[in-house]
Design a protein around this motif. Sequence first.
Motif, PDB file in Angstrom:
ATOM      1  N   THR A   1       0.856  -1.174   0.000  1.00  9.61           N
ATOM      2  CA  THR A   1       0.000   0.000   0.000  1.00  9.61           C
ATOM      3  C   THR A   1       0.903   1.238   0.000  1.00  9.61           C
ATOM      4  O   THR A   1       2.110   1.143   0.219  1.00  9.61           O
ATOM      5  CB  THR A   1      -0.961  -0.012   1.200  1.00  9.61           C
TER       6      THR A   1
ATOM      7  N   GLU B   1      -6.750   4.167   1.800  1.00 15.21           N
ATOM      8  CA  GLU B   1      -6.081   3.520   0.668  1.00 15.21           C
ATOM      9  C   GLU B   1      -6.667   2.122   0.493  1.00 15.21           C
ATOM     10  O   GLU B   1      -6.702   1.341   1.458  1.00 15.21           O
ATOM     11  CB  GLU B   1      -4.576   3.397   0.930  1.00 15.21           C
TER      12      GLU B   1
ATOM     13  N   GLY C   1      -5.354  -0.425  -0.749  1.00  9.13           N
ATOM     14  CA  GLY C   1      -4.343  -1.440  -0.484  1.00  9.13           C
ATOM     15  C   GLY C   1      -4.054  -1.691   0.983  1.00  9.13           C
ATOM     16  O   GLY C   1      -3.378  -2.667   1.318  1.00  9.13           O
ATOM     17  N   ASN C   2      -4.537  -0.839   1.880  1.00  9.17           N
ATOM     18  CA  ASN C   2      -4.243  -1.022   3.301  1.00  9.17           C
ATOM     19  C   ASN C   2      -4.695  -2.399   3.798  1.00  9.17           C
ATOM     20  O   ASN C   2      -3.956  -3.090   4.490  1.00  9.17           O
ATOM     21  CB  ASN C   2      -4.896   0.071   4.145  1.00  9.17           C
TER      22      ASN C   2
ATOM     23  N   ASP D   1      -2.370  -5.294   2.577  1.00  8.37           N
ATOM     24  CA  ASP D   1      -0.939  -5.211   2.878  1.00  8.37           C
ATOM     25  C   ASP D   1      -0.665  -5.884   4.223  1.00  8.37           C
ATOM     26  O   ASP D   1      -1.156  -5.446   5.262  1.00  8.37           O
ATOM     27  CB  ASP D   1      -0.511  -3.740   2.914  1.00  8.37           C
TER      28      ASP D   1
ATOM     29  N   TYR E   1       0.950  -3.445   6.872  1.00  6.87           N
ATOM     30  CA  TYR E   1       0.142  -2.295   7.301  1.00  6.87           C
ATOM     31  C   TYR E   1      -0.304  -2.432   8.756  1.00  6.87           C
ATOM     32  O   TYR E   1      -0.697  -3.506   9.208  1.00  6.87           O
ATOM     33  CB  TYR E   1      -1.075  -2.167   6.381  1.00  6.87           C
TER      34      TYR E   1
END
Length: 195
Positions: free
Chosen positions: A137, A161, A163-164, A167, A170
């Motif tokens: 992310t 985001e 992608g958080n 990930d 994260y």
Amino acid sequence: MISRRDLVAASLSAAGFAALALPRLAVAQEAELPLTPACGAPAAATKRQTEGPYFVPSSPLKRDLRGDGPGDILALSGFVLTRQCRPVTGALVDLWHANDSGDYDNSGFRFRGHQFTDEQGRYQFITRVPGLYPGRTRHFHVKLRAGTGPVLTTQLYFPDEPGNARDGIYDKSLLMQIRAAEGGKLGRFDFVIAA
């Protein structure tokens, strides 16, 4: 001759530091940065995370990274505090991140720089929003050190985001507070270190 872009960046920088210096007044006036988070001693230390494969030692003493490439401007500001909520003067804050295409500069120092906190423990970088690095992310990498104390290596993340959630590295406790501002964005994160 000063360009409009330079003027906007200077305004972002001034707004960021002004809000840090006067947090209650800044919130009352609907300034760009939120109120300094409450700090109850002993405060929880900022979580450590991997430095990743692209750390390069000896970054330049540089807080303005805008000239390193294109992208949306982001002024990242905050404090470095002890677990007793005291400001850390002269703490090293080293920042590095990908460019707007998601690539890291491994042969030079583009989007890499460090600085030292002021007498109130404040730091500020003016940089660009990083692109997406494959499999991750959007994020910043940071190393901090107060005097001869231990080095804190961590990463900072952008809210909202997509992608958080995907990930595996994260951590929501490392989310920056991000707000829109004229000509760019203002980011905020306060670090708590063992000093």
